[in-house]
Design an enzyme around this catalytic site. Structure first.
Site, PDB file in Angstrom:
ATOM      1  N   ASP A 161       0.783  -1.222  -0.032  1.00  0.00           N
ATOM      2  CA  ASP A 161       0.086   0.098  -0.047  1.00  0.00           C
ATOM      3  C   ASP A 161       0.982   1.327   0.072  1.00  0.00           C
ATOM      4  O   ASP A 161       0.740   2.223  -0.744  1.00  0.00           O
ATOM      5  CB  ASP A 161      -1.032  -0.165   1.238  1.00  0.00           C
ATOM      6  CG  ASP A 161      -1.595  -1.293   1.281  1.00  0.00           C
ATOM      7  OD1 ASP A 161      -3.006  -1.489   0.853  1.00  0.00           O
ATOM      8  OD2 ASP A 161      -1.123  -2.251   1.857  1.00  0.00           O
ATOM      9  N   HIS A 189      -4.292  -3.635   6.058  1.00  0.00           N
ATOM     10  CA  HIS A 189      -4.129  -3.797   4.704  1.00  0.00           C
ATOM     11  C   HIS A 189      -5.642  -4.038   3.745  1.00  0.00           C
ATOM     12  O   HIS A 189      -5.860  -5.513   3.851  1.00  0.00           O
ATOM     13  CB  HIS A 189      -3.267  -4.967   4.226  1.00  0.00           C
ATOM     14  CG  HIS A 189      -3.174  -5.512   3.074  1.00  0.00           C
ATOM     15  ND1 HIS A 189      -2.732  -4.695   1.800  1.00  0.00           N
ATOM     16  CD2 HIS A 189      -3.475  -6.549   2.431  1.00  0.00           C
ATOM     17  CE1 HIS A 189      -2.739  -5.274   0.813  1.00  0.00           C
ATOM     18  NE2 HIS A 189      -3.091  -6.597   1.090  1.00  0.00           N
TER      19      HIS A 189
HETATM   20  P1  NAX Z   1      -1.244 -18.502  -4.563  1.00  0.00           P
HETATM   21  O1  NAX Z   1      -2.635 -19.174  -4.400  1.00  0.00           O
HETATM   22  O2  NAX Z   1      -0.569 -18.412  -5.658  1.00  0.00           O
HETATM   23  O3  NAX Z   1      -0.152 -19.105  -3.375  1.00  0.00           O
HETATM   24  C1  NAX Z   1      -0.610 -19.500  -1.940  1.00  0.00           C
HETATM   25  C2  NAX Z   1       0.223 -20.876  -1.715  1.00  0.00           C
HETATM   26  O4  NAX Z   1      -0.020 -20.888  -0.157  1.00  0.00           O
HETATM   27  C3  NAX Z   1      -0.242 -22.006  -2.348  1.00  0.00           C
HETATM   28  O5  NAX Z   1       0.602 -22.848  -3.055  1.00  0.00           O
HETATM   29  C4  NAX Z   1      -1.080 -23.044  -1.227  1.00  0.00           C
HETATM   30  O6  NAX Z   1      -0.817 -24.391  -1.513  1.00  0.00           O
HETATM   31  C5  NAX Z   1      -0.159 -22.153  -0.072  1.00  0.00           C
HETATM   32  N1  NAX Z   1      -0.727 -22.353   1.103  1.00  0.00           N
HETATM   33  C6  NAX Z   1      -2.155 -22.514   1.580  1.00  0.00           C
HETATM   34  N2  NAX Z   1      -2.035 -22.728   2.678  1.00  0.00           N
HETATM   35  C7  NAX Z   1      -0.964 -22.888   3.265  1.00  0.00           C
HETATM   36  C8  NAX Z   1      -0.391 -23.466   4.678  1.00  0.00           C
HETATM   37  N3  NAX Z   1      -1.369 -23.636   5.655  1.00  0.00           N
HETATM   38  N4  NAX Z   1       0.897 -23.679   4.738  1.00  0.00           N
HETATM   39  C9  NAX Z   1       1.778 -23.469   3.850  1.00  0.00           C
HETATM   40  N5  NAX Z   1       1.329 -23.084   2.424  1.00  0.00           N
HETATM   41  C10 NAX Z   1      -0.033 -22.868   2.441  1.00  0.00           C
HETATM   42  O7  NAX Z   1      -1.525 -16.935  -3.762  1.00  0.00           O
HETATM   43  P2  NAX Z   1      -0.388 -16.008  -3.921  1.00  0.00           P
HETATM   44  O8  NAX Z   1      -0.998 -14.959  -5.192  1.00  0.00           O
HETATM   45  O9  NAX Z   1       1.066 -16.325  -3.633  1.00  0.00           O
HETATM   46  O10 NAX Z   1      -1.091 -15.030  -2.620  1.00  0.00           O
HETATM   47  C11 NAX Z   1      -0.637 -15.371  -1.416  1.00  0.00           C
HETATM   48  C12 NAX Z   1      -1.472 -14.749  -0.229  1.00  0.00           C
HETATM   49  O11 NAX Z   1      -0.971 -13.212  -0.132  1.00  0.00           O
HETATM   50  C13 NAX Z   1      -2.800 -14.558  -0.375  1.00  0.00           C
HETATM   51  O12 NAX Z   1      -3.532 -14.720   0.859  1.00  0.00           O
HETATM   52  C14 NAX Z   1      -3.228 -13.050  -1.040  1.00  0.00           C
HETATM   53  O13 NAX Z   1      -4.495 -12.665  -0.547  1.00  0.00           O
HETATM   54  C15 NAX Z   1      -1.900 -12.324  -0.109  1.00  0.00           C
HETATM   55  N6  NAX Z   1      -1.694 -11.007  -0.683  1.00  0.00           N
HETATM   56  C16 NAX Z   1      -1.276  -9.984   0.412  1.00  0.00           C
HETATM   57  C17 NAX Z   1      -0.986  -8.816  -0.052  1.00  0.00           C
HETATM   58  C18 NAX Z   1      -0.677  -7.842   0.992  1.00  0.00           C
HETATM   59  O14 NAX Z   1      -0.033  -6.527   0.584  1.00  0.00           O
HETATM   60  N7  NAX Z   1      -0.361  -7.978   2.178  1.00  0.00           N
HETATM   61  C19 NAX Z   1      -0.915  -8.479  -1.553  1.00  0.00           C
HETATM   62  C20 NAX Z   1      -0.730  -9.600  -2.357  1.00  0.00           C
HETATM   63  C21 NAX Z   1      -1.596 -11.037  -2.067  1.00  0.00           C
HETATM   64  O15 NAX Z   1      -2.905 -10.566  -2.467  1.00  0.00           O
END
Ligand code: NAX
Length: 327
Positions: A161, A189
């Protein structure tokens, strides 16, 4: 040469992971003289573990001189063993038909387990950054689940942000983004975050005076920054990944190596500053020295800013209330 440090990353086979790991391994996060051991966590699911193997093969094929080891894990109790840094990226995304309360509950489950594991096995000085959404509340849950670790070791990512706000200001003023100082983002966020450039300077000049358009601040700037994530999904068909990974690198680098007096934004447990109840995981302007962040104090909060801060605070309090019974 320096002793390697341990960096745990969850969700390592996901899209942010793919944009993040190579930069950590190349030294962009902790410095070009700091060897790292990557401790990567994915869910036990065979597809996820296979994808993780593929990412590890690619990391090996980079032959990074600073990469002193790579481990694949499916259990946080081993993934977080002795870890000095933990980037909690993996989270449960909102599926079709899933209510907000279901999403909070699913993530509360994940971050309770991971908080407990950090509490049990991580370095006592571990620096934790939660990226997975809802990031502030997930960080709060992890912190509450780790009573033996200092609460200040838990942070949430507001840096994307912050960087988005900086880039909008640079575009509006026609000046280089690198010249921006004293920008702040308050709160959650989420689209309710309050990006505040009242104190910001760009190349030493007041941003507020240069822009001199309160209407633009309220009706263009704040909504553009707040809805940037949605705009990226609409354009790309996927959520922000490279910019999110970049923000995670910025956050951890500044926390570990310091900001030289420069303000950055971090989501941190409130100490009561600016009237935010203690422990709320809130975005604040901070400076960092010797691995310790300090909230920038003494900023005047005018009526409009107070209104914005209340709005994002109330949203966070609601999220926190929604998970209280699960902790
Ligand atoms: P993806 O769905 O591409 O990857 C997430 C990965 O996490 C998957 O491979 C899944 O198998 C794994 N996973 C799920 N649960 C797990 C657990 N309990 N232990 C270990 N691994 C686990 O998502 P991606 O685009 O990489 O985004 C990841 C997260 O970041 C999402 O929650 C998304 O909303 C969040 N974001 C946060 C942002 C921020 O500014 N704070 C911005 C970007 C993003 O949207």
């Amino acid at each position: 040469s320096k002793k390697p440090v341990r960096v745990a990353v969850t969700g390592a086979a996901g899209q942010i992971g793919y944009a993040l790991l190579f930069r950590i391994a190349s030294g962009e996060m902790l410095g070009k003289d700091q060897p790292v051991i990557l401790q990567l966590l994915e869910i036990p699911d065979e597809k996820a573990q296979n994808a993780l193997k593929g990412v590890i093969m690619e990391l090996e094929d980079c032959a990074f001189p600073l990469l002193a080891g790579i481990e694949a894990h499916s259990d946080p109790m081993t993934a977080f063993k002795d870890t000095d840094y933990a980037l909690l990226v993996g989270a449960r995304p909102r599926g079709p038909g899933m209510e907000r309360s279901d999403l909070l509950a699913a993530n509360a489950q994940i971050f309770t387990v991971q908080g407990k594991a950090l509490n049990a096995v991580a370095s006592r000085n571990v620096k934790v950054l939660v990226v997975g959404n809802p990031a502030n509340t997930n960080a709060y849950i992890a912190m509450k689940s780790a009573p033996d670790l200092p609460a200040k070791n838990f942070t949430a990512m507001l840096r994307l942000d912050h960087n988005r706000a900086a880039s909008q200001i640079a575009a509006k003023t026609g000046k280089p983004v690198a010249g921006i100082e004293k920008l702040a983002v308050w709160g959650n966020h989420s689209p309710t975050m309050y990006a505040d450039y009242r104190y910001a300077t760009i190349d030493g000049q007041s941003v507020k005076a240069l822009i001199n358009d309160e209407e633009w601040n309220r009706t263009t700037f704040l909504p553009t920054v707040g809805k940037r994530g949605a705009a990226i999904i609409a354009a790309r068909g996927l959520s922000s990944a490279a910019s999110a990974a970049n923000a995670a690198i910025d956050h951890m680098r500044d926390w570990a190596l310091g900001t030289n007096g420069k303000w950055v934004t971090m989501g941190i447990p409130s100490d009561g500053s600016y009237g935010i109840p203690k422990e709320v995981m809130f975005g604040y302007p901070v400076t960092v020295e010797n691995g310790e962040y300090k909230i920038v104090q003494g900023l005047e909060i005018d009526a409009f800013s107070q209104e914005c801060i209340n709005k994002t605070l109330n949203e966070l309090l609601e999220e926190q209330n929604g998970v209280k019974h699960l902790l």
